[in-house]
Design an enzyme around this catalytic site. Structure first.
Site, short mmCIF file in Angstrom:
data_model
loop_
_atom_site.label_atom_id
_atom_site.label_comp_id
_atom_site.label_asym_id
_atom_site.label_seq_id
_atom_site.Cartn_x
_atom_site.Cartn_y
_atom_site.Cartn_z
N THR A 130 -8.92 -0.64 7.64
CA THR A 130 -7.91 0.41 7.50
C THR A 130 -6.87 0.31 8.61
O THR A 130 -6.84 -0.68 9.36
CB THR A 130 -8.59 1.81 7.44
OG1 THR A 130 -7.60 2.78 7.12
CG2 THR A 130 -9.25 2.19 8.75
N LYS A 173 -4.80 -3.91 8.19
CA LYS A 173 -4.88 -4.57 6.88
C LYS A 173 -4.09 -5.87 6.81
O LYS A 173 -4.51 -6.83 6.16
CB LYS A 173 -4.42 -3.61 5.78
CG LYS A 173 -5.40 -2.46 5.57
CD LYS A 173 -4.98 -1.59 4.41
CE LYS A 173 -5.84 -0.35 4.37
NZ LYS A 173 -5.54 0.50 3.25
N GLY A 231 3.90 0.94 4.62
CA GLY A 231 2.79 0.26 5.28
C GLY A 231 1.85 -0.38 4.27
O GLY A 231 2.25 -0.67 3.13
N ALA A 263 -0.82 0.79 2.56
CA ALA A 263 -1.10 1.53 1.33
C ALA A 263 0.10 1.46 0.39
O ALA A 263 -0.05 1.26 -0.82
CB ALA A 263 -1.44 2.98 1.66
N GLY A 277 -5.81 11.92 -2.90
CA GLY A 277 -6.21 10.66 -2.28
C GLY A 277 -7.71 10.46 -2.36
O GLY A 277 -8.19 9.33 -2.31
P1 NAP Z 1 0.20 1.88 7.81
O1 NAP Z 1 0.21 0.51 7.27
O2 NAP Z 1 0.00 2.10 9.25
O3 NAP Z 1 1.55 2.62 7.38
C1 NAP Z 1 1.78 3.92 7.81
C2 NAP Z 1 3.01 4.45 7.08
O4 NAP Z 1 3.14 5.81 7.45
C3 NAP Z 1 4.32 3.74 7.47
O5 NAP Z 1 5.16 3.72 6.37
C4 NAP Z 1 4.86 4.67 8.57
O6 NAP Z 1 6.26 4.62 8.69
C5 NAP Z 1 4.44 6.01 8.02
N1 NAP Z 1 4.36 7.01 9.07
C6 NAP Z 1 3.41 7.11 10.03
N2 NAP Z 1 3.66 8.16 10.83
C7 NAP Z 1 4.79 8.73 10.35
C8 NAP Z 1 5.57 9.85 10.75
N3 NAP Z 1 5.21 10.60 11.79
N4 NAP Z 1 6.68 10.16 10.03
C9 NAP Z 1 7.03 9.40 8.97
N5 NAP Z 1 6.36 8.33 8.54
C10 NAP Z 1 5.25 8.00 9.23
O7 NAP Z 1 -0.95 2.76 7.07
P2 NAP Z 1 -1.50 2.61 5.58
O8 NAP Z 1 -2.68 1.73 5.58
O9 NAP Z 1 -0.37 2.31 4.70
O10 NAP Z 1 -2.08 4.07 5.29
C11 NAP Z 1 -1.20 5.17 5.11
C12 NAP Z 1 -1.97 6.35 4.54
O11 NAP Z 1 -2.56 6.01 3.31
C13 NAP Z 1 -3.13 6.82 5.42
O12 NAP Z 1 -3.05 8.18 5.61
C14 NAP Z 1 -4.39 6.50 4.67
O13 NAP Z 1 -5.39 7.48 4.83
C15 NAP Z 1 -3.89 6.52 3.25
N6 NAP Z 1 -4.73 5.63 2.45
C16 NAP Z 1 -5.52 6.21 1.53
C17 NAP Z 1 -6.32 5.43 0.76
C18 NAP Z 1 -7.20 6.09 -0.25
O14 NAP Z 1 -8.09 5.45 -0.76
N7 NAP Z 1 -6.95 7.32 -0.59
C19 NAP Z 1 -6.35 4.05 0.91
C20 NAP Z 1 -5.50 3.48 1.86
C21 NAP Z 1 -4.70 4.29 2.63
P3 NAP Z 1 6.99 3.55 9.67
O15 NAP Z 1 7.10 2.28 8.89
O16 NAP Z 1 8.30 4.19 9.93
O17 NAP Z 1 6.13 3.43 10.89
#
Ligand code: NAP
Length: 518
Positions: A301, A305, A376, A378, A482
Site C-alpha cells: 500500500t 505500489k 496516485g 489507486a 471503499g
Molecule cells: P498514493 O499513490 O500515495 O496517492 C495519493 C493521492 O492522494 C495523490 O493523488 C495525492 O495527490 C492525493 N493526496 C494526498 N493528500 C492529499 C491532500 N491533502 N490533498 C489533496 N490530495 C491529496 O496513494 P494510493 O495508493 O493511490 O491510495 C489513495 C487512497 O486510496 C488511500 O486512501 C487508500 O486507502 C485508498 N485505497 C483503497 C483501496 C480499497 O481497496 N478500498 C485500495 C487502494 C487504495 P498529489 O499527487 O498531489 O500528492
C-alpha cells in the site's frame, strides 16, 4: 516451546497480583515480574510477589531492570544480588540479570552459588541497547555465553527502521532455542511475533494496550487472537502488508481470520517500511532471501505500489499485464525459491464494486462520464480499468502535472479540481487519501459538486462512511464504499497468495465488524 511471557509491573504488590491473574486469563504462558517499578522494594517484597505469581502455576521470571536498560531505577550490586537470590529461593523459574551487572564479581559470585544450589531456576542474561543497534550483536551474544554458558541469552535493541530487524532474526535463527532476541518499537513488531516461528525461548507481551513495559510490546490478546500465536510454528508461512503507515490497516485482521477459517498455517503481519525504493527493495530482498522465514507474499500500500512494480521489473520477474499497464503492483507473491512476482488486484476490485453498485456490467460503463480524483496508485488502477471498458475519464488532482501525465498515459482528460463542479460527471471516484482515518474531516470535493443523479465512490475505506460519502448521501446521490472495493481486492489477493477461493462471508464480516466500530 516459545513462552509468551507477559511483563507485569505496577504501583503496588496488590495491583501486580491482580495483573498476574488477568494475564493468565488473557493467555500468558509465563509471567515476568518487573520488580523495579515497586516503591520501597525489599528482597522480602520481591519474594512475596514471586510466591503470588507462582500461584498462577505459570513459569515466573523475576526481573529488577536497571534504569539504563529500560528499567525504573538503578540498583546497587548488593541490593540486586539480595533481591534476585531471594527470588530464586522463593521459587522463581528464571531470574533476569543484565550482563553488565552480572560481570561484577559481587553480583556474579553469590548468584553463581545460588543458581548452582537451585538448578531448577535458570538465568536469563540480558542486554538492552536503548539507543540503537548493538555495535556487534553476535559478539555480545558470544560474550554472554562465555560468562554463563547455561544462560538464556536475551538481546534487545530499538529499531527506527524495519530493515534493522534482520540481524536480530538472523541471530535467532542461528542460535536456536535458548535465545531471546527482539527489537523494540513499532518497526520491530515482526521480531516479537516471529520469535515463535524461529524457536526463540521466549517473547514478551503486555497485559493490555496501556501497560506495556517496553516500546512496541504487543498486548497478549492481540498476540494470541490477531497474530495466531497458538498456531505459529517452524512451517508457518509469512504474509503481510508493506506500507507507511500500516497501523490503521484492516488487512492483518482480515487475512488472519481467513487463514484461520481455512485452517492454513500462515500469519499476516503489518510491515511498516519507511523510505523509498531503496528501503522497500532492501526489505523485500531481505525477506525473500531468507527461506527459513517462509515468506509467502505481500500486500502493498501507500507509498510503495510503484516501488513494488519497479522492484519486480528490476529483477526481470513476472508482472501481470494489469499491474504493468497500471504502473503499480499491490500484491507480491514470493515463491519458495525467493522469486518475487507482481500483481495488481485493485483494478478488478474497483470495477467489480462500481458495476455491482450501479447494477450494470462492465459494458454499462461505456461512454459514461467519470471524474477520478487523485493521480496516485489507486487512481491509476481505477483509470486503467475505466478506460479499458470505454468510460470517458477526467482526472483531477492536487498536483496538476501528475493528473496531466496520468491522463496522457491512458488517453483520457485532465482538468483542475475547480472545474469539477461545472463538469457534472455521472460518477465521481475519490482516489486520494483525503478523509482517511485519523484525518476524517478531509474531503476531496466541495458540496456544490454533488448531484442527486450521481454515483459517488470513495476508495477510502476507513472510516466506512467518509465525509465525502456523507455529503453525497445528503445530496441524494448513490454512494459506493471503499470497504466493498477493499473486500473484493482482498479476495483477489488471497487467491494469489494461497491459490484458493477465500471464504467471502468471513472476510465480509471481519471488515464490516471492524469498520462499524471506527
Ligand atoms: P498514493 O499513490 O500515495 O496517492 C495519493 C493521492 O492522494 C495523490 O493523488 C495525492 O495527490 C492525493 N493526496 C494526498 N493528500 C492529499 C491532500 N491533502 N490533498 C489533496 N490530495 C491529496 O496513494 P494510493 O495508493 O493511490 O491510495 C489513495 C487512497 O486510496 C488511500 O486512501 C487508500 O486507502 C485508498 N485505497 C483503497 C483501496 C480499497 O481497496 N478500498 C485500495 C487502494 C487504495 P498529489 O499527487 O498531489 O500528492
Amino acid at each position: 516451546m516459545t513462552y509468551l511471557a507477559v511483563s507485569i509491573s505496577g504501583g503496588d504488590a496488590e495491583q501486580m497480583n491482580e495483573r498476574f491473574h488477568a494475564a493468565k486469563a488473557a493467555g500468558a504462558e509465563a509471567l515476568e515480574v518487573r520488580l523495579d517499578g515497586l516503591a520501597g522494594l525489599t528482597a522480602e517484597m520481591a519474594a512475596g510477589l514471586v510466591t503470588q505469581a507462582k500461584k498462577t502455576k505459570l513459569p515466573v521470571i523475576a526481573t529488577c531492570r536497571e534504569k539504563d536498560e529500560g528499567g525504573a531505577r538503578a540498583f546497587t550490586a548488593a541490593d540486586k544480588t539480595a533481591i534476585l537470590a531471594t527470588c530464586v529461593k522463593a521459587g522463581a523459574d528464571f531470574i533476569d540479570c543484565e550482563l553488565k551487572a552480572f560481570a561484577k564479581k559481587e553480583v556474579y559470585e553469590p548468584l553463581k552459588q545460588v543458581l548452582k544450589d537451585t538448578p531448577q531456576c535458570r538465568l536469563i542474561l540480558s542486554a538492552h541497547q536503548m539507543k540503537g543497534r548493538f555495535e556487534d550483536i553476535n559478539l555480545k551474544y558470544e560474550t554472554m555465553l562465555s560468562r554463563w554458558p547455561m544462560a538464556i541469552c536475551k538481546l534487545v535493541y530499538p529499531v527506527r527502521h524495519i530493515n534493522d530487524c534482520f540481524e536480530a532474526l538472523d541471530l535467532l535463527q542461528r542460535a536456536g532455542k535458548d535465545m531471546i532476541v527482539f527489537c523494540m518499537g513499532q518497526a520491530g513488531l515482526m521480531t516479537r511475533v516471529l520469535a515463535k516461528k524461529l524457536g526463540a525461548f521466549m517473547t514478551f507481551a503486555s497485559l493490555d494496550a496501556d501497560s506495556a513495559t517496553a516500546p512496541g510490546q504487543i498486548p497478549v490478546g492481540q498476540m494470541k487472537q490477531l497474530f495466531r500465536w497458538d498456531t505459529l510454528n517452524k512451517e508457518t508461512e509469512v504474509f503481510g502488508l508493506i506500507g507507511n503507515p500500516v497501523g490503521h490497516s484492516l488487512s492483518p485482521v482480515l487475512f488472519n481470520a481467513a487463514f484461520e477459517k481455512d485452517d492454513i498455517n500462515a500469519v499476516y503481519l503489518p510491515f511498516w517500511v519507511e523510505g523509498d525504493q531503496e528501503q522497500f527493495s532492501a526489505f523485500v530482498d531481505a525477506m525473500a532471501a531468507r527461506p527459513w522465514l517462509g515468506t509467502g507474499g505481500f500486500s502493498v500500500t501507500i507509498p510503495h505500489k510503484t516501488h513494488a512494480l519497479d522492484y519486480v521489473n528490476g529483477k526481470g520477474e513476472f508482472v501481470d499485464t494489469l499491474a504493468e499497464s497500471i504502473g503499480a503492483a499491490n500484491t507480491l507473491k514470493v515463491g519458495f525459491n525467493g522469486i518475487v512476482c507482481g500483481y495488481n488486484t485493485d483494478y478488478a476490485g474497483a470495477l467489480d464494486t462500481l458495476t455491482t453498485a450501479m447494477g450494470v456490467d462492465a459494458h454499462g460503463l461505456h461512454q459514461m462520464e467519470v471524474a477520478v480524483i487523485g493521480a496516485g496508485g489507486a487512481a491509476r488502477a481505477v483509470v486503467a480499468g475505466l478506460v479499458d471498458v470505454g468510460a470517458y475519464v477526467t482526472v483531477y488532482n492536487r498536483t496538476s502535472n501528475k493528473a496531466a501525465s496520468l491522463a496522457e498515459e491512458f488517453r483520457c482528460k485532465a482538468a483542475p479540481l475547480e472545474a469539477l463542479a461545472e463538469a457534472a460527471p455521472e460518477v465521481v471516484i475519490n482516489c486520494t487519501s483525503l478523509g482517511m482515518h485519523p484525518e476524517v474531516d478531509g474531503c476531496a470535493v466541495t458540496a456544490e459538486v454533488m448531484r442527486p443523479e450521481m454515483t459517488v465512490f470513495d476508495t477510502v475505506y476507513n472510516p466506512i462512511r467518509t465525509r465525502l460519502l456523507q455529503m453525497a448521501e445528503q445530496a441524494g446521490a448513490r454512494t459506493v464504499t471503499g470497504a466493498e472495493m477493499f473486500i473484493r481486492q482482498a479476495m483477489a489477493q488471497y487467491r494469489v497468495f494461497v491459490g484458493q477461493e477465500p471464504d467471502e462471508k468471513t472476510i465480509r464480516k471481519v471488515v464490516m465488524d471492524i469498520l462499524a466500530r471506527v
